[in-house]
Design a protein around this motif. Sequence first.
Motif, short mmCIF file in Angstrom:
data_model
loop_
_atom_site.label_atom_id
_atom_site.label_comp_id
_atom_site.label_asym_id
_atom_site.label_seq_id
_atom_site.Cartn_x
_atom_site.Cartn_y
_atom_site.Cartn_z
N GLU A 171 0.97 -1.22 -0.03
CA GLU A 171 -0.45 -0.18 0.00
C GLU A 171 0.98 1.19 -0.38
O GLU A 171 0.81 2.23 -0.42
N ILE A 172 1.68 1.20 0.83
CA ILE A 172 2.66 2.88 1.54
C ILE A 172 3.16 2.17 -0.46
O ILE A 172 3.49 3.85 -1.09
N ILE A 173 3.90 1.72 -1.07
CA ILE A 173 4.20 1.75 -2.33
C ILE A 173 3.36 1.94 -3.52
O ILE A 173 3.85 2.86 -4.18
N LEU A 174 2.29 1.73 -3.81
CA LEU A 174 1.16 2.06 -4.46
C LEU A 174 0.38 3.22 -4.09
O LEU A 174 0.30 4.07 -5.28
N TRP A 175 0.53 3.78 -2.96
CA TRP A 175 0.01 5.55 -2.67
C TRP A 175 1.29 6.15 -3.13
O TRP A 175 0.95 7.57 -3.49
N ILE A 176 2.41 5.51 -2.67
CA ILE A 176 4.05 6.88 -3.70
C ILE A 176 3.69 6.98 -4.71
O ILE A 176 3.85 7.83 -5.87
N PHE A 177 3.35 5.66 -5.13
CA PHE A 177 3.11 5.89 -6.57
C PHE A 177 1.63 6.82 -7.53
O PHE A 177 1.44 7.84 -8.23
N ASN A 178 0.87 6.70 -6.89
CA ASN A 178 0.18 6.87 -7.37
C ASN A 178 -0.16 8.97 -7.24
O ASN A 178 -0.61 9.61 -7.81
N TYR A 179 0.97 9.08 -5.74
CA TYR A 179 1.23 10.59 -5.76
C TYR A 179 2.00 11.50 -6.86
O TYR A 179 1.84 11.94 -7.39
N GLY A 180 2.83 10.09 -7.46
CA GLY A 180 4.01 10.93 -8.79
C GLY A 180 3.00 10.87 -9.55
O GLY A 180 3.18 11.78 -10.55
N VAL A 181 2.06 9.67 -10.35
CA VAL A 181 1.28 10.00 -10.81
C VAL A 181 0.32 11.21 -11.02
O VAL A 181 -0.42 11.95 -11.62
N HIS A 182 -0.93 11.22 -9.73
CA HIS A 182 -1.19 12.28 -9.63
C HIS A 182 -0.18 13.96 -9.27
O HIS A 182 -1.04 14.73 -10.50
N LEU A 183 0.64 14.61 -8.94
CA LEU A 183 1.86 15.08 -9.32
C LEU A 183 1.71 15.77 -10.84
O LEU A 183 1.95 16.43 -11.18
N SER A 184 2.45 14.48 -11.78
CA SER A 184 2.52 14.89 -12.71
C SER A 184 0.33 15.28 -13.25
O SER A 184 1.05 15.50 -14.60
N GLN A 185 0.29 14.94 -13.03
CA GLN A 185 -0.80 15.42 -13.83
C GLN A 185 -1.62 16.84 -13.67
O GLN A 185 -2.56 17.29 -13.85
N ILE A 186 -1.11 16.98 -12.63
CA ILE A 186 -2.30 18.35 -11.86
C ILE A 186 -1.97 19.61 -13.12
O ILE A 186 -3.02 20.14 -13.18
N PRO A 187 -1.35 19.77 -14.54
CA PRO A 187 -1.02 21.02 -15.16
C PRO A 187 -2.22 20.50 -16.10
O PRO A 187 -2.97 21.37 -16.52
N ARG A 188 -2.12 19.14 -16.49
CA ARG A 188 -3.27 18.86 -16.96
C ARG A 188 -5.08 18.78 -16.61
O ARG A 188 -5.73 19.41 -17.20
N LEU A 189 -5.15 18.93 -15.46
CA LEU A 189 -6.27 18.24 -14.78
C LEU A 189 -6.50 20.55 -14.68
O LEU A 189 -7.75 20.56 -14.76
N LEU A 190 -6.13 21.01 -14.60
CA LEU A 190 -5.98 22.39 -14.24
C LEU A 190 -6.07 23.21 -15.67
O LEU A 190 -6.61 24.81 -15.41
N GLY A 191 -5.84 22.53 -16.57
CA GLY A 191 -6.33 22.93 -17.66
C GLY A 191 -4.67 24.22 -18.58
O GLY A 191 -5.05 25.13 -19.17
N TRP A 192 -3.57 23.67 -17.34
CA TRP A 192 -2.48 24.80 -18.05
C TRP A 192 -2.10 24.40 -19.19
O TRP A 192 -1.98 23.21 -19.88
N GLU A 193 -2.38 25.25 -20.49
CA GLU A 193 -1.46 25.44 -21.45
C GLU A 193 -0.02 25.20 -21.18
O GLU A 193 1.16 25.80 -20.95
N VAL A 194 0.48 24.97 -22.59
CA VAL A 194 2.12 24.29 -22.82
C VAL A 194 2.21 24.99 -23.59
O VAL A 194 1.79 25.10 -24.85
N HIS A 195 3.21 25.91 -23.24
CA HIS A 195 4.36 26.88 -24.26
C HIS A 195 4.81 25.96 -24.77
O HIS A 195 6.77 26.49 -24.45
N ARG A 196 5.01 26.15 -26.30
CA ARG A 196 6.70 25.86 -26.93
C ARG A 196 7.49 26.69 -27.16
O ARG A 196 7.40 27.99 -27.35
N SER A 197 8.70 26.57 -27.31
CA SER A 197 10.17 27.91 -27.10
C SER A 197 9.63 28.14 -28.12
O SER A 197 10.36 29.59 -28.05
N SER A 198 9.59 27.69 -29.40
CA SER A 198 8.85 28.89 -30.48
C SER A 198 7.94 29.72 -29.99
O SER A 198 8.06 30.76 -31.21
N ASP A 199 7.20 29.28 -29.57
CA ASP A 199 5.78 30.44 -29.15
C ASP A 199 6.52 31.63 -28.39
O ASP A 199 5.05 32.62 -28.37
#
Length: 122
Positions: A87-115
Amino acid sequence: MLPLLALILWGVWWSHPSVLQALIPYFAMLGLQILAESVTLNRFHSCVWVMIPCLYVPYRIWQLHTALTLVSLDSELIWVQRLLLAEIILWIFNYGVHLSQIPRLLGWEVHRSSDLNPPTNR
């Protein structure tokens, strides 16, 4: 489902109070997290629900670690110890996935360097 099964079997059926002390607070905090997420999403229609796991999951990992140290005193509970470690391993993995998805969930736009850099006229 497995922690609930462990709570019922080892905690209630085979009367190991350390399993009850370890898993009842875990389920209480899990229930509070689900309640907080559903209230902020359904009642207040707020994007704050995305950040709620950032508060609860680290505490849950700490809870499971504390539960593991509590249950490790009893050698009859090796399967509960392994379950808590999983369970500890599962929740650590879950937390990492959640943190990586926060920009997408909040609708933050991705700006390319050329933009970001306007074209220069030469």
